[in-house]
Enzyme design. Structure first.
Site, short mmCIF file in Angstrom:
data_model
loop_
_atom_site.label_atom_id
_atom_site.label_comp_id
_atom_site.label_asym_id
_atom_site.label_seq_id
_atom_site.Cartn_x
_atom_site.Cartn_y
_atom_site.Cartn_z
N GLY A 124 -6.66 4.84 -0.70
CA GLY A 124 -8.03 4.84 -0.20
C GLY A 124 -8.81 3.67 -0.76
O GLY A 124 -8.36 2.52 -0.74
N HIS A 153 -5.52 15.66 -4.90
CA HIS A 153 -5.89 15.94 -3.52
C HIS A 153 -5.76 17.43 -3.17
O HIS A 153 -6.26 17.85 -2.13
CB HIS A 153 -5.02 15.12 -2.56
CG HIS A 153 -5.39 13.67 -2.51
ND1 HIS A 153 -5.66 12.92 -3.62
CD2 HIS A 153 -5.53 12.82 -1.45
CE1 HIS A 153 -5.94 11.68 -3.28
NE2 HIS A 153 -5.88 11.59 -1.96
N ARG A 167 -17.26 36.13 42.50
CA ARG A 167 -16.82 35.19 43.54
C ARG A 167 -16.27 33.89 42.94
O ARG A 167 -15.36 33.26 43.49
CB ARG A 167 -17.99 34.89 44.47
CG ARG A 167 -17.62 34.09 45.69
CD ARG A 167 -18.72 33.99 46.72
NE ARG A 167 -20.05 34.36 46.30
CZ ARG A 167 -21.12 33.60 46.47
NH1 ARG A 167 -21.01 32.40 47.02
NH2 ARG A 167 -22.31 34.04 46.10
N TYR A 209 0.84 -1.21 0.00
CA TYR A 209 0.00 0.00 0.00
C TYR A 209 0.87 1.25 0.00
O TYR A 209 1.80 1.40 0.80
CB TYR A 209 -0.93 0.03 1.21
CG TYR A 209 -1.75 1.30 1.27
CD1 TYR A 209 -2.77 1.52 0.34
CD2 TYR A 209 -1.49 2.30 2.20
CE1 TYR A 209 -3.51 2.70 0.35
CE2 TYR A 209 -2.23 3.48 2.22
CZ TYR A 209 -3.24 3.66 1.28
OH TYR A 209 -3.96 4.83 1.28
N ASN A 217 -0.24 12.68 4.64
CA ASN A 217 -0.92 11.82 5.60
C ASN A 217 -0.63 12.19 7.04
O ASN A 217 -0.03 11.41 7.78
CB ASN A 217 -0.48 10.37 5.36
CG ASN A 217 -1.66 9.44 5.25
OD1 ASN A 217 -2.69 9.67 5.87
ND2 ASN A 217 -1.52 8.39 4.47
#
Length: 514
Positions: free
Chosen positions: A63, A86, A287, A56, A199
């Site tokens: 993807g 991309h 307070r 891969y 990535n």
């Protein structure tokens, strides 16, 4: 550019180094250790690329397209194509400091020796940062999973000499022209390199680091303005006693109470709550100021812990492990970062909310214990700070909307391969707006509280308060008087807070505050 240098090794980086590069223009240097580790990991990738088995990111698509084995002659094209396709961002440009942080943090992971890029890639990325070249990155394009994909792709496009970038002079030009002007050769990407450039959680992490620094200053600023409001309302500082906070031992609460107590030291205004209109206790917004600000401080401490872990991480998929294995993983998921970005937006909204309530109290003659309506010079003829509080209220309302978490959402992508995403980039983008608006809210409280203190004639403010009022007036934040064009005063107050001058003025008397 600042000649200070930041050295990138194999073991991550620090928040200080990120800010030095992103905001200070520090030069980036690569350690020999990093270059050696990068070269060793590249040899692993080269060996895998020569084998027939699909791996891969090395010899497959990405993807949902990871099922296709890519032949050697198409792999350079594959890496170019992933970057080009991309780089699909839309919307306004992202700020220069965000892009520099994003690039530097991607470089940090590439230098870890776990990504498999060539030394040439990290050297070129460092050269682009050092030349002051900033890729044009757009607001929309990241789902915060598989990394900040579109933003990182626009940066990788510049590395290839494509797309647009901003030069050190602020002019946007084709990236290839800018690289040539600075003697930088575009990179021809090889196996795994396009994927490795995209990535990571680098954009959301960079924004988290910078928000952390900004919020640390704003929490100190809010303690100071809370103390000024308490003083202006003739409240009691007895609720700030350390023994009260020791029995509920949240560190942030104790730090905020101590800050307020030190600002109020020597005040002639505190402790008058039993005078003309006796009250047993101050309102919650006075307070409980340390409890609310303290909870935010502790949230910030947790967020910075997460950021430090992420700064020490190598985020990529697949990764090259020390034993030579190349393994797919899910470390690019932005959930750890996205959650704390949302936590910080919630805390910022609440801090702004309590500050606005104190401002409103200062302006209301029925609750301000003797101050004129809206702190006006001649109420009725003058409106004083009435509409400044409207502006503050509008900012708080916006902050509440920005507090709605982005990380609770997920929208599937990539044909259901990437079926759960973090939306961390979106969380980071809205946090930046929240931080800016929080600074503005604190600035309005500063204007109101300093004006109110000056209207308490016959009572002597604390030495720290006097120093703050003097510094604010010198910075263009005007005091009481008849109505005038108010926007410049508000801008001056915002700059006074944002620059850290408010904290500096207080610390000139108190010494360092938390």
């Amino acid at each position: 550019m600042d000649m200070h240098s930041v050295v990138v090794g194999t073991s991550g980086t620090t928040a200080g180094d990120v800010i030095a590069v992103a905001r200070g223009g520090a030069r980036v240097e690569l350690s020999q250790e990093a270059l050696t580790a990068v070269a060793a990991a590249r040899r692993v990738i080269d060996d895998l690329a020569a084998k027939p088995d699909p791996v891969y990111g090395v010899s497959t698509g990405f993807g949902a397209l990871a099922v296709r084995h890519i032949s050697p002659e198409l792999r350079a094209q594959l890496q170019r194509n992933i970057v080009r396709s991309h780089a699909a961002g839309m919307g306004p440009r992202v700020e220069r400091e965000v892009v520099r942080a994003l690039m530097f943090l991607r470089l940090k992971t590439l230098a870890s020796g776990h990504t498999g890029v060539r030394p040439l890639v990290v050297e070129t990325m460092a050269a682009i940062l050092n030349a002051g070249i900033t890729p044009v990155v757009h607001e929309y394009g990241s789902l915060g999973c598989s990394g900040d994909l579109a933003p990182l792709s626009h940066c990788a496009l510049t590395l290839m000499g494509e797309g647009d970038a901003e030069g050190p002079d602020g002019e946007v030009k084709p990236a290839g022209e800018l690289l040539a002007e600075h003697g930088i050769a575009p990179v021809e990407l090889r196996e795994k390199e396009g994927l490795a450039l995209l990535n990571g959680t680098d954009g959301m992490l960079g924004m988290l680091v910078m928000a952390g620094a900004d919020l640390a200053r704003l929490y100190t600023s809010a303690d100071i303005t809370a103390a000024l409001s308490l003083e202006a309302l003739l409240g009691t500082d007895r609720v700030l006693a350390p023994e009260l906070h020791a029995i509920r031992p949240h560190p942030g609460q104790a730090a905020s109470a101590d800050n307020m107590l030190r600002v109020l030291a020597g005040s002639g205004l505190t402790g008058h709550h039993q005078d003309d209109a006796p009250r047993v206790q101050d309102a919650y917004s006075i307070r409980c100021a340390p409890q609310v600000a303290g909870a935010g401080r502790d949230t910030l401490a947790h967020a910075r812990l997460v950021a430090d872990r992420e700064l020490a991480s190598a985020v990529d998929n697949p990764v090259v492990l020390a034993d030579g294995r190349v393994e797919s993983n899910g470390n690019f998921h932005g959930a750890p970062v996205g959650y704390v970005l949302d936590f910080l937006a919630i805390a910022a909204a609440d801090l702004a909310s309590i500050a606005e309530r104190r401002t409103d109290r200062l302006l209301d003659k029925n609750r301000s214990h003797g101050l004129p309506p809206f702190l006006a010079g001649d109420a009725g003829v003058d409106s004083g700070l009435m509409i400044a509080q409207y502006t503050q209220a509008a900012l708080v309302s916006e902050l509440k909307r920005l507090a709605v978490p982005a990380s609770a959402d997920s929208i599937p992508s990539s044909a259901m391969q990437e079926d759960h995403v973090s939306m961390g980039w979106s969380a980071a983008r809205k946090l930046r707006t929240a931080v800016d608006n929080l600074g503005r809210v604190i600035a309005v409280e500063l204007m109101a509280a300093t004006r109110a203190i000056e209207l308490r004639e016959g009572l002597e403010p604390a030495p720290a308060s006097r120093a703050i009022v003097a510094a604010a007036r010198a910075a263009g934040v005007q005091g009481p008087g008849e109505d005038r064009f108010l926007a410049p005063d508000l801008a001056a107050a915002e700059a006074f807070v944002r620059s850290g001058k408010l904290v500096e003025a207080a610390e000139s008397v108190t010494g360092p505050l938390a």
